[in-house]
Design an enzyme around this catalytic site. Structure first.
Site, PDB file in Angstrom:
ATOM      1  N   CYS A   1      -5.410  -2.670   2.685  1.00 57.81           N
ATOM      2  CA  CYS A   1      -5.238  -2.567   4.142  1.00 57.81           C
ATOM      3  C   CYS A   1      -6.518  -2.883   4.899  1.00 57.81           C
ATOM      4  O   CYS A   1      -6.967  -4.019   4.959  1.00 57.81           O
ATOM      5  CB  CYS A   1      -4.701  -1.175   4.484  1.00 57.81           C
ATOM      6  SG  CYS A   1      -4.079  -1.028   6.187  1.00 57.81           S
TER       7      CYS A   1
ATOM      8  N   GLU B   1       0.838  -1.201   0.000  1.00 56.49           N
ATOM      9  CA  GLU B   1       0.000   0.000   0.000  1.00 56.49           C
ATOM     10  C   GLU B   1       0.872   1.249   0.000  1.00 56.49           C
ATOM     11  O   GLU B   1       1.873   1.331   0.719  1.00 56.49           O
ATOM     12  CB  GLU B   1      -0.885  -0.014   1.254  1.00 56.49           C
ATOM     13  CG  GLU B   1      -1.757   1.216   1.417  1.00 56.49           C
ATOM     14  CD  GLU B   1      -2.440   1.254   2.773  1.00 56.49           C
ATOM     15  OE1 GLU B   1      -3.415   2.022   2.920  1.00 56.49           O
ATOM     16  OE2 GLU B   1      -2.016   0.522   3.701  1.00 56.49           O
TER      17      GLU B   1
ATOM     18  N   LYS C   1      -9.433   2.679  -3.067  1.00 57.08           N
ATOM     19  CA  LYS C   1      -9.944   2.140  -1.803  1.00 57.08           C
ATOM     20  C   LYS C   1     -11.295   2.777  -1.486  1.00 57.08           C
ATOM     21  O   LYS C   1     -11.451   3.997  -1.528  1.00 57.08           O
ATOM     22  CB  LYS C   1      -8.930   2.440  -0.697  1.00 57.08           C
ATOM     23  CG  LYS C   1      -9.252   1.843   0.656  1.00 57.08           C
ATOM     24  CD  LYS C   1      -8.134   2.164   1.652  1.00 57.08           C
ATOM     25  CE  LYS C   1      -8.368   1.535   3.011  1.00 57.08           C
ATOM     26  NZ  LYS C   1      -7.280   1.860   3.960  1.00 57.08           N
TER      27      LYS C   1
END
Length: 521
Positions: A390, A278, A340
């Site tokens: 994540c 990430e 995300k």
């Protein structure tokens, strides 16, 4: 056996509650030892067995207090690793570390409190105490995973994450349903410990034993029958640069950080897919054709890099920022991108910014904006990945695009915020459970660890230790067919609840009453 006629359960409720609350607190803390990295499963059974016993003599108010105490015991030590993130910029945020953890634990403890109050109410209505607690706990965990964006961290089922055979039922029931089964078994043990009659104790111990045996048999058969279908796929290389969070966005360390990524990626060996963590690239990679050209030169012919990188879009005079994963081809072109969608409150954005005067912990030019939702990326002749960045990997049933099922899950993450605490291990357990639930292999690229390749049964086939710098070269396991949970999601744990209640109702109707037994005698 526990003496239910002793002072712990008989007498004025006020003094008893004063004893129950510390026991509830300790019982919740004991559950943390059942979670990774400890994974001492008997402590999960002991924890919920003790909770079940405490609820037997509790009223609505006292049961809620017991549940709240249990929650504090579970969440304060279970989430204490969060304090590590506040020390990255200790001069700005260090003083907030302890209040933040205690405040979060108190908020999350509302859910165990409500579950225990509901369990006590169901038991008074005539439902068996073990089934009452398992039902109420499952409902509360589901709510915790959805209310106010949700935080389904350290679910009961994660006590089974390192017990691969027992975890396989998540492919049918999901983690919420698997938690129901575990709590049912544990609460049955607790009820047996305080059972009023030998026959009752045997019945509840039989329920606990049968439940755990059923999990083991299902898991063993699933792995034995389906393992041959997984095979081996494309070659992947995972890079774990192990860059400290304090240096990750330091302009003086930028060139050294990039050099480390490129050096590790260029080690001898063949691969089709190169995977970086990430926000691995310290800048807007999509806007930097020179950097992408260097990366393309580094990649073998027709290979693809999947890397985390921030992105920005112009919206009039303002910029919209995304935490993204980009697919970069060997010609340096951007083949696909994913933004995300499930962002970390107070980390990547501040909710109700107009009302709450809190700063973000994560460094960026502005709040991140969410993407449209789970997505499957397609680029060339490669297996299609579903991407979870994540925090997104902790949400059961919300990782995979239902419209286009991927062939594997790519989890790009950065747990450098949490050092070498138990937090990254708990995070990794969530990721492994998603692999079991979906029947998909999972590949995890983490900045400081834990990076790994996980097969669709949740078994780790390749691994880089927390705090280690290096690469993983491995073959991507093949996926299984869509599991029942992948197809029907949280309807499956709901079906489990309905089936359990229906089964109990039928058993109660067919079981002879005490008067019928006397008549037969």
């Amino acid at each position: 056996m526990i003496d239910l006629d002793g002072p712990l359960f008989v007498g004025s409720e006020g003094p008893r509650v004063a004893i129950w609350l510390p026991i509830g607190l300790i019982s919740g803390a004991v559950f943390v030892l059942a979670l990774p990295p400890f994974s001492l499963l008997p402590f999960a059974l002991l924890s919920f067995a003790a909770l079940s016993l405490l609820l037997r003599a509790a009223t609505g108010t006292s049961s809620m207090l017991i549940g709240f105490a249990f929650g504090l015991g579970q969440f304060v030590p279970g989430l204490f690793w969060i304090t590590e993130s506040f020390q990255v910029e200790a001069d700005r945020f260090g003083g907030l570390a302890l209040p933040a953890v205690l405040g979060l634990a108190a908020v999350l403890s509302v859910f165990p409190a409500l579950s225990c109050a509901l369990a006590a109410q169901l038991a008074r209505a005539g439902l068996p105490p073990a089934l009452s607690l398992a039902t109420a706990w499952t409902i509360a965990e589901w709510l915790r995973g959805h209310v106010l964006t949700g935080f389904p961290w350290n679910l009961a089922a994660y006590a089974l994450a390192d017990w691969t055979i027992l975890a396989q039922a998540a492919s049918v029931l999901g983690s919420y349903g698997l938690g129901f089964v575990l709590v049912l078994a544990a609460a049955s043990i607790g009820h047996a410990m305080g059972g009023p009659a030998r026959e009752s104790r045997r019945a509840y111990l039989g329920v606990a034993a049968a439940t755990m045996l059923a999990l083991a048999m299902f898991g063993y058969l699933r792995v034995a029958l389906l393992s041959a279908d997984t095979g081996q796929g494309r070659e992947v290389r995972i890079v774990q640069p192990n860059i400290p969070q304090s240096a990750k966005w330091d302009p003086a360390a930028r060139n050294a950080n990039i050099a480390r990524l490129l050096f590790l990626s260029a080690r001898p060996g063949a691969f089709d897919l190169l995977l970086w963590p990430e926000t691995a690239w310290p800048g807007f990679l999509a806007e930097d054709p020179g950097a992408r050209a260097v990366i393309g030169w580094l990649l073998p012919d027709r290979a693809v890099l999947l890397t985390g990188s921030p992105e920005r879009e112009l919206a009039g005079t303002d910029a919209v920022y995304h935490n993204a994963v980009l697919a970069i081809g060997s010609d340096g072109g951007v083949l696909a991108r994913y933004a995300k969608h499930h962002l970390v409150p107070f980390g990547e954005y501040v909710p109700w910014r107009g009302l709450l005067p809190f700063p973000r912990i994560v460094q960026s030019l502005g709040d991140f904006s969410p993407g449209p939702g789970p997505a499957t990326l397609a680029f060339g002749p490669f297996p299609f990945p579903g991407v979870a960045i994540c925090y997104e990997i902790i949400f059961p049933g919300h990782v995979v695009d239902d419209a286009i099922r991927p062939d594997w899950i790519f989890n790009a993450t950065n747990d450098a915020w949490f050092g070498t605490s138990i937090g990254p291990w708990q995070h990794f357990a969530s990721a492994r459970m998603r692999a079991v639930e979906e029947g998909l292999p999972l590949v995890r690229a983490a900045n400081t660890g834990i990076s790994a390749v996980v097969d669709p049964f949740g078994r780790v086939t390749a691994f880089l230790e927390l705090g280690e710098q290096g690469i993983i070269d491995a073959r991507l396991p093949r996926p299984l067919r869509a599991t029942l949970y992948a197809r029907f999601g949280d309807w499956m744990p709901l079906a489990m609840l309905v089936a359990s209640w229906t089964g109990y109702g039928l058993l109660r109707r067919t079981r002879p009453t005490s008067s019928q037994k006397r008549g037969v005698a």
